[in-house]
Write a protein that holds these residues in place. Sequence first.
Motif, PDB file in Angstrom:
ATOM      1  N   SER A  86      26.962  65.083  49.716  1.00 47.91           N
ATOM      2  CA  SER A  86      27.186  64.040  49.250  1.00 47.91           C
ATOM      3  C   SER A  86      28.743  64.218  48.481  1.00 47.91           C
ATOM      4  N   MET A  87      29.418  63.048  48.225  1.00 45.86           N
ATOM      5  CA  MET A  87      30.678  63.101  47.734  1.00 45.86           C
ATOM      6  C   MET A  87      30.880  61.896  46.599  1.00 45.86           C
ATOM      7  N   GLU A  88      31.536  62.245  45.613  1.00 45.95           N
ATOM      8  CA  GLU A  88      31.677  61.111  44.862  1.00 45.95           C
ATOM      9  C   GLU A  88      33.358  60.611  45.003  1.00 45.95           C
ATOM     10  N   VAL A  89      33.256  59.357  45.124  1.00 44.48           N
ATOM     11  CA  VAL A  89      34.624  58.861  45.169  1.00 44.48           C
ATOM     12  C   VAL A  89      34.882  57.781  44.329  1.00 44.48           C
ATOM     13  N   PHE A  90      36.302  57.631  43.634  1.00 42.39           N
ATOM     14  CA  PHE A  90      36.714  57.061  42.691  1.00 42.39           C
ATOM     15  C   PHE A  90      37.739  55.908  43.207  1.00 42.39           C
ATOM     16  N   VAL A  91      37.301  54.897  42.649  1.00 39.90           N
ATOM     17  CA  VAL A  91      38.151  53.756  43.250  1.00 39.90           C
ATOM     18  C   VAL A  91      38.989  52.828  42.123  1.00 39.90           C
ATOM     19  N   LYS A  92      39.942  52.678  42.106  1.00 39.96           N
ATOM     20  CA  LYS A  92      40.991  52.006  41.025  1.00 39.96           C
ATOM     21  C   LYS A  92      41.436  50.740  41.806  1.00 39.96           C
ATOM     22  N   VAL A  93      41.187  49.646  40.928  1.00 44.18           N
ATOM     23  CA  VAL A  93      41.621  48.212  41.538  1.00 44.18           C
ATOM     24  C   VAL A  93      42.786  47.721  40.310  1.00 44.18           C
ATOM     25  N   ILE A  94      43.919  47.389  41.162  1.00 40.16           N
ATOM     26  CA  ILE A  94      44.842  47.002  40.283  1.00 40.16           C
ATOM     27  C   ILE A  94      45.421  45.645  41.035  1.00 40.16           C
ATOM     28  N   ALA A  95      45.680  44.522  40.099  1.00 40.45           N
ATOM     29  CA  ALA A  95      46.179  43.481  40.600  1.00 40.45           C
ATOM     30  C   ALA A  95      47.481  43.120  40.251  1.00 40.45           C
ATOM     31  N   GLU A  96      48.307  42.424  41.028  1.00 34.56           N
ATOM     32  CA  GLU A  96      49.791  42.345  40.786  1.00 34.56           C
ATOM     33  C   GLU A  96      50.131  41.015  40.885  1.00 34.56           C
ATOM     34  N   ASN A  97      50.663  40.300  39.891  1.00 37.65           N
ATOM     35  CA  ASN A  97      51.109  39.008  40.125  1.00 37.65           C
ATOM     36  C   ASN A  97      52.479  38.851  40.838  1.00 37.65           C
ATOM     37  N   LEU A  98      52.210  38.421  41.934  1.00 37.41           N
ATOM     38  CA  LEU A  98      53.403  38.231  42.825  1.00 37.41           C
ATOM     39  C   LEU A  98      54.639  37.633  42.501  1.00 37.41           C
ATOM     40  N   ARG A  99      54.385  36.848  41.453  1.00 33.56           N
ATOM     41  CA  ARG A  99      55.704  36.024  40.907  1.00 33.56           C
ATOM     42  C   ARG A  99      56.327  36.688  40.066  1.00 33.56           C
ATOM     43  N   THR A 100      55.388  37.412  39.019  1.00 33.27           N
ATOM     44  CA  THR A 100      56.238  37.837  37.975  1.00 33.27           C
ATOM     45  C   THR A 100      56.518  39.732  37.997  1.00 33.27           C
TER      46      THR A 100
END
Length: 170
Positions: A86-100
């Motif tokens: 087995s493998m542990e996978v880390f996920v990071k979610v980043i939002a970017e406001n495309l106007r600012t």
Amino acid sequence: MEAKRARDSFAVLSSQVMPNDTNNHGTLFGGKLMMYVDNIAAIAANRHARELVVTASIDSVDFLRPIDTQSSVCLEAFVTWTHNTSMEVFVKVIAENLRTGVRMLCTTCFLTFVALDDQGKPTIVPKIIPESEEEKMLYSSAEKRYTQRKNRRGQAKAFTERLSLNKPWA
């Protein structure tokens, strides 16, 4: 089997949030984000194992900030730790406001994948070599998360067995 660097499994997915990706609040559907999370994590696990992989679990996901239609969403994933097959996978979610251009961390989560051989049986995966400070921090706390998952899985199995004995529809 030779160990691999965590960064060798690094995978990135970016997508612009479109109106058909959103709920009645104008923010990205949680289910759509979960699809992205599972997809990018599977790519990272595949890169590490170089075998077929299946999702075994997804740790709790807390949606900390909404992601709206003026944004793009960027997911980063890499394998943080391994245990036999087995493998542990880390996920990071980043939002970017495309106007600012403002970027915000919206959620993080851990997924567990199992590598499968050509017959669909679990197969051994390489160990991980953490190098960056983030990789080392995640690696050092991974065994505790593994134990917590193992305990939670046992509880879920026991709960499921109880449910199957008391079928209200039978």
